[in-house]
Design a protein around this motif. Structure first.
Motif, PDB file in Angstrom:
ATOM      1  N   ASN A   1       0.852  -1.198   0.000  1.00 18.72           N
ATOM      2  CA  ASN A   1       0.000   0.000   0.000  1.00 18.72           C
ATOM      3  C   ASN A   1       0.882   1.239   0.000  1.00 18.72           C
ATOM      4  OD1 ASN A   1      -1.669  -2.182   1.788  1.00 18.72           O
ATOM      5  ND2 ASN A   1      -3.045  -0.895   0.609  1.00 18.72           N
ATOM      6  N   LEU A   2       1.018   1.871  -1.155  1.00 18.76           N
ATOM      7  CA  LEU A   2       1.839   3.077  -1.225  1.00 18.76           C
ATOM      8  C   LEU A   2       1.071   4.264  -0.663  1.00 18.76           C
ATOM      9  CD1 LEU A   2       3.443   2.740  -4.776  1.00 18.76           C
ATOM     10  CD2 LEU A   2       4.414   2.107  -2.554  1.00 18.76           C
ATOM     11  N   CYS A   3       1.782   5.074   0.121  1.00 15.66           N
ATOM     12  CA  CYS A   3       1.222   6.317   0.644  1.00 15.66           C
ATOM     13  C   CYS A   3       2.279   7.384   0.394  1.00 15.66           C
ATOM     14  CB  CYS A   3       0.936   6.202   2.138  1.00 15.66           C
ATOM     15  SG  CYS A   3       0.522   7.793   2.894  1.00 15.66           S
ATOM     16  N   ARG A   4       1.872   8.514  -0.185  1.00 20.35           N
ATOM     17  CA  ARG A   4       2.840   9.557  -0.490  1.00 20.35           C
ATOM     18  C   ARG A   4       2.779  10.709   0.506  1.00 20.35           C
ATOM     19  NH1 ARG A   4       7.744   9.741  -3.027  1.00 20.35           N
ATOM     20  NH2 ARG A   4       7.815  11.159  -4.814  1.00 20.35           N
ATOM     21  N   CYS A   5       1.720  10.748   1.306  1.00 20.28           N
ATOM     22  CA  CYS A   5       1.539  11.904   2.206  1.00 20.28           C
ATOM     23  C   CYS A   5       2.116  11.694   3.595  1.00 20.28           C
ATOM     24  CB  CYS A   5       0.058  12.226   2.390  1.00 20.28           C
ATOM     25  SG  CYS A   5      -0.840  12.714   0.924  1.00 20.28           S
ATOM     26  N   THR A   6       1.784  10.577   4.227  1.00 19.68           N
ATOM     27  CA  THR A   6       1.962  10.490   5.682  1.00 19.68           C
ATOM     28  C   THR A   6       3.351  10.033   6.090  1.00 19.68           C
ATOM     29  OG1 THR A   6       1.306   8.171   5.865  1.00 19.68           O
ATOM     30  CG2 THR A   6      -0.459   9.823   5.956  1.00 19.68           C
ATOM     31  N   GLY A   7       4.065   9.346   5.189  1.00 27.10           N
ATOM     32  CA  GLY A   7       5.319   8.731   5.616  1.00 27.10           C
ATOM     33  C   GLY A   7       5.101   7.486   6.455  1.00 27.10           C
ATOM     34  N   TYR A   8       3.863   7.001   6.500  1.00 29.01           N
ATOM     35  CA  TYR A   8       3.481   5.697   7.086  1.00 29.01           C
ATOM     36  C   TYR A   8       3.486   5.645   8.612  1.00 29.01           C
ATOM     37  CZ  TYR A   8       4.504   4.188   2.287  1.00 29.01           C
ATOM     38  OH  TYR A   8       4.549   4.078   0.915  1.00 29.01           O
ATOM     39  N   VAL A   9       4.252   6.507   9.268  1.00 25.08           N
ATOM     40  CA  VAL A   9       4.478   6.315  10.708  1.00 25.08           C
ATOM     41  C   VAL A   9       3.165   6.305  11.480  1.00 25.08           C
ATOM     42  CG1 VAL A   9       5.600   7.251  12.753  1.00 25.08           C
ATOM     43  CG2 VAL A   9       6.763   7.333  10.537  1.00 25.08           C
ATOM     44  N   ARG A  10       2.305   7.281  11.185  1.00 18.03           N
ATOM     45  CA  ARG A  10       1.041   7.377  11.918  1.00 18.03           C
ATOM     46  C   ARG A  10       0.072   6.254  11.526  1.00 18.03           C
ATOM     47  NH1 ARG A  10       0.030  12.638  14.330  1.00 18.03           N
ATOM     48  NH2 ARG A  10       2.046  13.675  14.411  1.00 18.03           N
ATOM     49  N   ILE A  11       0.214   5.746  10.336  1.00 19.24           N
ATOM     50  CA  ILE A  11      -0.607   4.592   9.943  1.00 19.24           C
ATOM     51  C   ILE A  11      -0.189   3.378  10.784  1.00 19.24           C
ATOM     52  CG2 ILE A  11      -1.074   2.952   8.078  1.00 19.24           C
ATOM     53  CD1 ILE A  11      -0.772   5.313   6.097  1.00 19.24           C
ATOM     54  N   ILE A  12       1.112   3.184  10.873  1.00 16.41           N
ATOM     55  CA  ILE A  12       1.631   2.046  11.649  1.00 16.41           C
ATOM     56  C   ILE A  12       1.228   2.195  13.124  1.00 16.41           C
ATOM     57  CG2 ILE A  12       3.766   0.927  12.457  1.00 16.41           C
ATOM     58  CD1 ILE A  12       4.958   1.840   9.646  1.00 16.41           C
ATOM     59  N   ASP A  13       1.356   3.419  13.653  1.00 17.31           N
ATOM     60  CA  ASP A  13       0.943   3.671  15.044  1.00 17.31           C
ATOM     61  C   ASP A  13      -0.536   3.340  15.233  1.00 17.31           C
ATOM     62  OD1 ASP A  13       3.458   4.548  15.610  1.00 17.31           O
ATOM     63  OD2 ASP A  13       2.968   6.691  15.615  1.00 17.31           O
ATOM     64  N   GLY A  14      -1.343   3.731  14.244  1.00 12.20           N
ATOM     65  CA  GLY A  14      -2.778   3.489  14.337  1.00 12.20           C
ATOM     66  C   GLY A  14      -3.092   2.001  14.381  1.00 12.20           C
ATOM     67  N   ILE A  15      -2.408   1.226  13.561  1.00 12.49           N
ATOM     68  CA  ILE A  15      -2.688  -0.217  13.524  1.00 12.49           C
ATOM     69  C   ILE A  15      -2.253  -0.882  14.832  1.00 12.49           C
ATOM     70  CG2 ILE A  15      -2.204  -2.384  12.303  1.00 12.49           C
ATOM     71  CD1 ILE A  15      -1.943  -0.642   9.731  1.00 12.49           C
ATOM     72  N   LYS A  16      -1.157  -0.395  15.400  1.00 12.47           N
ATOM     73  CA  LYS A  16      -0.745  -0.913  16.716  1.00 12.47           C
ATOM     74  C   LYS A  16      -1.849  -0.675  17.747  1.00 12.47           C
ATOM     75  CE  LYS A  16       4.191   0.118  16.382  1.00 12.47           C
ATOM     76  NZ  LYS A  16       5.175   1.126  16.805  1.00 12.47           N
ATOM     77  N   GLU A  17      -2.410   0.523  17.716  1.00 11.22           N
ATOM     78  CA  GLU A  17      -3.481   0.858  18.665  1.00 11.22           C
ATOM     79  C   GLU A  17      -4.740   0.035  18.390  1.00 11.22           C
ATOM     80  OE1 GLU A  17      -3.464   2.753  21.464  1.00 11.22           O
ATOM     81  OE2 GLU A  17      -1.309   2.670  21.035  1.00 11.22           O
ATOM     82  N   ALA A  18      -5.029  -0.153  17.094  1.00 12.19           N
ATOM     83  CA  ALA A  18      -6.237  -0.914  16.729  1.00 12.19           C
ATOM     84  C   ALA A  18      -6.175  -2.325  17.288  1.00 12.19           C
ATOM     85  CB  ALA A  18      -6.391  -0.947  15.206  1.00 12.19           C
ATOM     86  N   ALA A  19      -4.957  -2.870  17.331  1.00  9.36           N
ATOM     87  CA  ALA A  19      -4.798  -4.225  17.845  1.00  9.36           C
ATOM     88  C   ALA A  19      -5.193  -4.300  19.321  1.00  9.36           C
ATOM     89  CB  ALA A  19      -3.358  -4.693  17.646  1.00  9.36           C
ATOM     90  N   LYS A  20      -5.097  -3.164  20.008  1.00 10.71           N
ATOM     91  CA  LYS A  20      -5.444  -3.145  21.431  1.00 10.71           C
ATOM     92  C   LYS A  20      -6.947  -2.950  21.658  1.00 10.71           C
ATOM     93  CE  LYS A  20      -1.055  -0.897  22.536  1.00 10.71           C
ATOM     94  NZ  LYS A  20      -0.523   0.438  22.826  1.00 10.71           N
ATOM     95  N   LEU A  21      -7.630  -2.408  20.644  1.00  6.97           N
ATOM     96  CA  LEU A  21      -9.068  -2.151  20.794  1.00  6.97           C
ATOM     97  C   LEU A  21      -9.848  -3.409  20.458  1.00  6.97           C
ATOM     98  CD1 LEU A  21      -9.401   1.219  18.831  1.00  6.97           C
ATOM     99  CD2 LEU A  21      -9.500   0.961  21.293  1.00  6.97           C
ATOM    100  N   ASN A  22     -10.754  -3.781  21.328  1.00  8.35           N
ATOM    101  CA  ASN A  22     -11.561  -4.950  21.016  1.00  8.35           C
ATOM    102  C   ASN A  22     -12.924  -4.586  20.449  1.00  8.35           C
ATOM    103  OD1 ASN A  22      -9.620  -6.792  21.958  1.00  8.35           O
ATOM    104  ND2 ASN A  22     -10.222  -6.294  24.063  1.00  8.35           N
ATOM    105  N   GLU A  23     -13.382  -3.405  20.809  1.00  9.20           N
ATOM    106  CA  GLU A  23     -14.751  -3.024  20.464  1.00  9.20           C
ATOM    107  C   GLU A  23     -14.752  -2.074  19.276  1.00  9.20           C
ATOM    108  OE1 GLU A  23     -17.610  -3.798  22.482  1.00  9.20           O
ATOM    109  OE2 GLU A  23     -16.215  -5.283  23.302  1.00  9.20           O
ATOM    110  N   PRO A  24     -15.810  -2.156  18.442  1.00  7.57           N
ATOM    111  CA  PRO A  24     -16.014  -1.099  17.451  1.00  7.57           C
ATOM    112  C   PRO A  24     -16.241   0.236  18.159  1.00  7.57           C
ATOM    113  CG  PRO A  24     -17.451  -2.967  17.034  1.00  7.57           C
ATOM    114  CD  PRO A  24     -16.828  -3.200  18.364  1.00  7.57           C
TER     115      PRO A  24
END
Lengths: 162, 784
Positions: A134-157
């Motif tokens: 998944n290419l991203c040209r804007c964010t530099g990926y860091v915040r996307i990766i951080d978000g997915i780490k956090e998502a793994a901790k969330l169990n609920e929608p």
């Protein structure tokens, strides 16, 4: 031009679609089903903007023919919200600030959801590996990766707040 | 509510509010141009392009294409005689007498579907007579080179661009400050350098797409992925000989721009085609391959520098000669050359400066605006040469920079007085973040370790009178809609504008909407979404509009309560009186006004706030000397630093630490500022390590994501330290300056300086690929 009639499940809905034989799944989703959340960035399987889940696995929908999806189960970005609630990957990427122009976002979210379905507690390297298509040209990926780490901790929608 | 209580309320300005557009973007609801349905009548266009870098067009036969069932129209340059261009009007929409680059549009087809249009292209026969081509800007600037635009003297051009008739030099910008030739005698050390910064591409994930429809009443509607709907309206109206008000440009959200969707690039193509099939919408989407070389590219630069300082390490003189590879058209590139010229010292004070910045026509793809245009290229040369001079003097590179960097009150290269700037703090912060000065050993004998730093400055590069405007209106529920003409291209402009409007009006951020899509028929005017100018310029317009609305609300309430405006305030959506402690909701008065006593008539009415902003103080510069009172509106400054290791066995760079510090004046939304810095840094890093358009005889050899690699999630340095410095801008909203472009400007230079520290090697230019570094280390005997 041969037209095929196929049946598939898209975002939980059963659909009957008449699709030309040479059309990609991406074209079928956007032009026959009006699901324009899935984006066309290169039409060559290189950028990942068109990533959808096909029978549970992430695929570039520009590299799959629509007719191959007879009987298949497909999830697009529009299918992530359930009962008015954001999927944890959506909520966490919002919270992490992992969205800028938003064009790669639908594909990123599907890759992330698919990763967490397979592997609920991924390492950072596993997250990066899951995003490599998944290419991203804007964010530099860091915040996307951080978000997915956090998502793994969330169990609920998460309830959409306006 | 008492005054003391209201002071405790948080202001939405300075807070990291969640983006306005984020829920629509994560749910797939956000509408981009390609998502707009046009129904079964839509025609699909494809473009026939030149396979030659430079050739005469002898004959075009499209009779077979026209006869193909499903084809509705074929057009060529014969149909469109007028030129188009943002600064230098030098470009034909379709090539007419000759082609000047591989990929130049020669003809186009509109058909009932894209497959038929593509098939029809093969049926168009074009005969060419190849001409001698120019691929090197230094040769192109010489008298020996063939003239690529023999008619250049006749092209329209603003009075601050200086084409040199009878040459390939489309703009020659000069700085003559002090006496450089005599100054070398005062120097204790002088260094000379030359660098080459190759062509790169913007690579937004959303390809260019535009849909045009001409109606029988002579009006044109254009839907486009666009940073510049108003500039497009203006340029297209002129080129097609219609009034600006007959051209309506509708611009939905943009899926990444970085400058390549500014000005007019491919948008004129569907407009031209649609003019021959009135009433039918014609859509053109660039393929990813076309995206790489048929539109604006970042032009290459050859930069030759000579720099000297005195025995105390004070910079004395700079000679800077830049040859910009402008490509086949320099309509936008002439201004890049100008910006390169008036920034040509980098952020340093030199008493003596001699700059020649030359925009040279070549038979390469067209150079256009790319995120801080000219600045990454220029600073790649300047910042390495600063390091070379510091080393020659035996002065630490950070100390040398702190001593010589531009400071408030300095008379800079154009004769302008520098405003207050936090550059010194930026240097100190970035250096500290990578533990500059602390000895750092490689983690293994197979590795080399190095640290590097580079600075930057950049002013918005735009016409002196680029303006902004905005409107503010109320809804029945007390929310406010802000109308504006600057685009949301991912940077967060709409969010920041909503914060500013909320801050002025005294209503919650959540009560502000921003009107989209942009539509030149209804949106207030904006020059372009370029130059990192929106937060500052459009922000000033939004503040003025919100203030206008606020004044109307307060006047109404003061009249109603028979009090003085000075005793009133608007807090959390309520007009309050500190004196009488009365309050009323703006919801109740923003549209309906208020009744007079006993309902004997009414006062007030729907509130509409209006605001505009235009800098009025920028002066032209003298052609011979580049001197003038005020060349630019202001400078954003900053620094970046790296601590890296290079693997001796592979040449691969591993970033151990990296840091940015930028002076943004005031961060309206600190997290959005950080996001710009992080994303810009990675874009800069990608251009430093991976990216180059491989051009051979004018043909791009790597026009795909497989062959033109951009950084992916596995390639990035994950920890990037960011410091935000805030030295306010006197005419910025809350003191704010722009930050969109600046974070990628110093990256190549900072990495090059770290590579030198590790290896003692300076490469001619980026990208610093593992292969290139390994071979350079092999040549130098660093590895066996």
């Amino acid at each position: 031009m041969t037209i095929h009639t196929i049946t598939c499940t898209v975002n939980g809905e059963s659909e009957v679609v008449e699709v030309p034989a040479h059309w990609t799944l991406l074209q079928m989703l956007r032009e026959k089903l009006g699901l324009t959340g899935t984006k066309n960035g290169c039409a060559g399987g290189e950028c990942g903007a068109c990533t959808v889940m096909l029978n549970g696995a992430p695929v570039n929908s520009c590299m799959v023919l629509g007719v191959e999806c007879d009987g298949a189960t497909i999830v697009t970005v529009e299918g992530l919200v359930k009962d008015g609630q954001l999927d944890p990957v959506q909520a966490a990427i919002v919270e992490a600030g992992g969205v800028q122009c938003g064009f790669c976002t639908p594909g990123v979210l599907i890759s992330a959801r698919s990763l967490l379905d397979r592997n609920p507690n991924p390492t950072e390297d596993e997250i990066k590996e899951a995003l490599v298509g998944n290419l991203c040209r804007c964010t530099g990926y860091v915040r996307i990766i951080d978000g997915i780490k956090e998502a793994a901790k969330l169990n609920e929608p998460v309830v959409i707040k306006e | 509510m008492t005054l003391a209580e209201t002071k405790k309320l948080p202001s939405p300005v300075g807070e990291s509010k969640t983006r306005l557009d984020v829920i629509e973007k994560v749910t797939g609801a956000a509408v981009y141009t390609d998502d707009i349905p046009f129904g079964p009548g839509l025609l699909h266009a494809r473009v026939k392009r030149s396979p030659h870098a430079h050739a005469k067009i002898l004959k075009i036969d499209y009779s077979k294409a026209e006869a193909l069932p499903g084809v509705k129209v074929v057009v060529t340059g014969e149909d469109f005689p007028k030129r188009i261009g943002l600064y230098l009007v030098d470009k034909h929409i379709f090539a007419r007498d000759r082609v000047r680059f591989i990929g130049e549009p020669v003809a186009a087809v509109a058909a009932i579907n894209a497959d038929i249009a593509e098939k029809a292209l093969d049926l168009i026969e074009v005969e060419y007579e190849p001409l001698e081509a120019v691929f090197d800007p230094v040769y192109g600037a010489s008298p020996e080179a063939p003239l690529l635009h023999p008619d250049m003297a006749d092209y329209d051009v603003p009075n601050y661009i200086f084409p040199q008739a009878g040459t390939n030099i489309a703009n020659h910008f000069k700085i003559r400050k002090g006496d450089v030739e005599r100054a070398w005698e005062q120097c204790a050390a002088v260094v000379e350098s030359e660098f080459y910064i190759p062509h790169v591409q913007h690579v937004p994930i959303e390809p260019h797409v535009a849909v045009a429809r001409w109606d029988d009443d002579g009006t044109l509607t254009l839907w486009a992925a666009s940073q510049s709907p108003f500039a497009q309206r203006n340029l297209i109206a002129k080129s097609f000989g219609v009034s600006q008000s007959d051209v309506r440009v509708i611009a939905p959200l943009v899926g990444g721009g970085f400058g390549c969707k500014a000005g007019v690039t491919m948008e004129a193509l569907p407009v031209a085609i649609a003019s021959k099939v009135k009433g039918r919408a014609v859509k053109l989407t660039l393929t990813r391959e076309e995206e790489f070389f048929t539109n604006f590219v970042r032009q290459a630069l050859v930069i030759k520098l000579k720099m000297g300082c005195d025995a105390d390490g004070n910079l004395v003189a700079l000679k800077n000669t830049m040859y910009w590879d402008g490509g086949a058209s320099t309509e936008y590139g002439v201004n890049i050359t100008r910006a390169g010229g008036y920034n040509s010292t980098g952020p340093y004070f030199f008493p003596n400066v001699h700059t020649d910045s030359l925009c040279v026509y070549t038979n390469h793809p067209i150079g256009g605006a790319y995120r801080g245009f000219g600045m990454s290229e220029l600073h790649t040369g300047i910042e390495q040469t600063i390091d070379m001079l510091a080393e020659k003097m035996g002065i630490d590179a950070v100390d040398f920079r702190l001593k010589n960097c531009v400071k408030g009150g300095d008379i800079i290269l154009t004769g302008m007085t520098m405003h207050p700037t936090g550059l010194n703090q930026c240097i100190e912060k970035a250096a500290k973040a990578i533990e500059w000065g602390k000895e750092a050993k490689p983690s293994s004998p197979n590795k080399l370790r190095g640290k590097g730093i580079a600075l930057m400055w950049k002013a918005p590069s735009m016409p002196p009178n680029a303006g902004s405007s905005a409107e503010v209106k109320f809804s029945e529920d007390g929310t406010v809609t802000v109308s504006l003409g600057g685009q949301e291209i991912g940077q967060g402009a709409f969010t920041v504008m909503a914060q500013m409007a909320a801050g002025v009006l005294g209503i919650p951020y959540e009560s502000v909407r921003v009107r989209g899509p942009l539509d030149t028929r209804y949106s207030p005017y904006e020059w372009q979404t370029v130059a990192s100018r929106l937060t500052w310029s459009m922000g000033n317009a939004v503040v003025a509009a919100a203030q206008d609305a606020r004044d109307q609300l307060l006047d109404l309430a003061a009249d109603h309560w028979d009090e003085e405006v000075e005793d009133l305030d608007i807090v959390n959506g309520k007009v309050i009186s500190y004196k009488s402690e009365q309050e009323m909701s703006v919801k109740d008065i923003g549209i309906y006004g208020l009744p007079n006593e006993n309902f004997e008539g009414w006062k007030g009415g729907p509130i509409v706030g209006r605001g505009s902003f235009m800098p009025t103080y920028v002066t032209n510069l003298d052609f011979e000397t580049g001197q003038g009172d005020r060349a630019v509106v202001h400078y954003t400054t900053g620094a970046q630093a790296f601590d890296i290791e290079i693997d001796k066995e592979t040449g691969r760079i591993e970033v151990l630490k990296s840091a940015s510090a930028f002076d943004v004046g005031r961060a309206i939304n600190p997290e959005l500022v950080r996001a710009q810095i992080e994303g810009g840094f990675i874009q800069g890093y990608s251009s430093a390590v991976y990216e180059q358009m491989l051009l051979k005889e004018g043909a791009m050899l790597n026009p795909s994501f497989v062959d033109y690699r951009i950084a992916t999630a596995v390639d990035i340095p994950i920890e990037h330290h960011v410091d935000i410095i805030e030295v306010p801008q006197d005419d910025g909203p809350w003191g704010a300056r722009g930050i969109g472009e600046h974070p990628m400007v110093p990256t190549i230079a900072a990495l090059a300086n770290a590579i030198y520290d590790a290896t003692g090697l300076r490469l001619e230019g980026p990208p610093f690929t593992a292969e290139k570094l390994y071979l350079a280390m092999l040549d130098a005997g660093l590895v066996e």
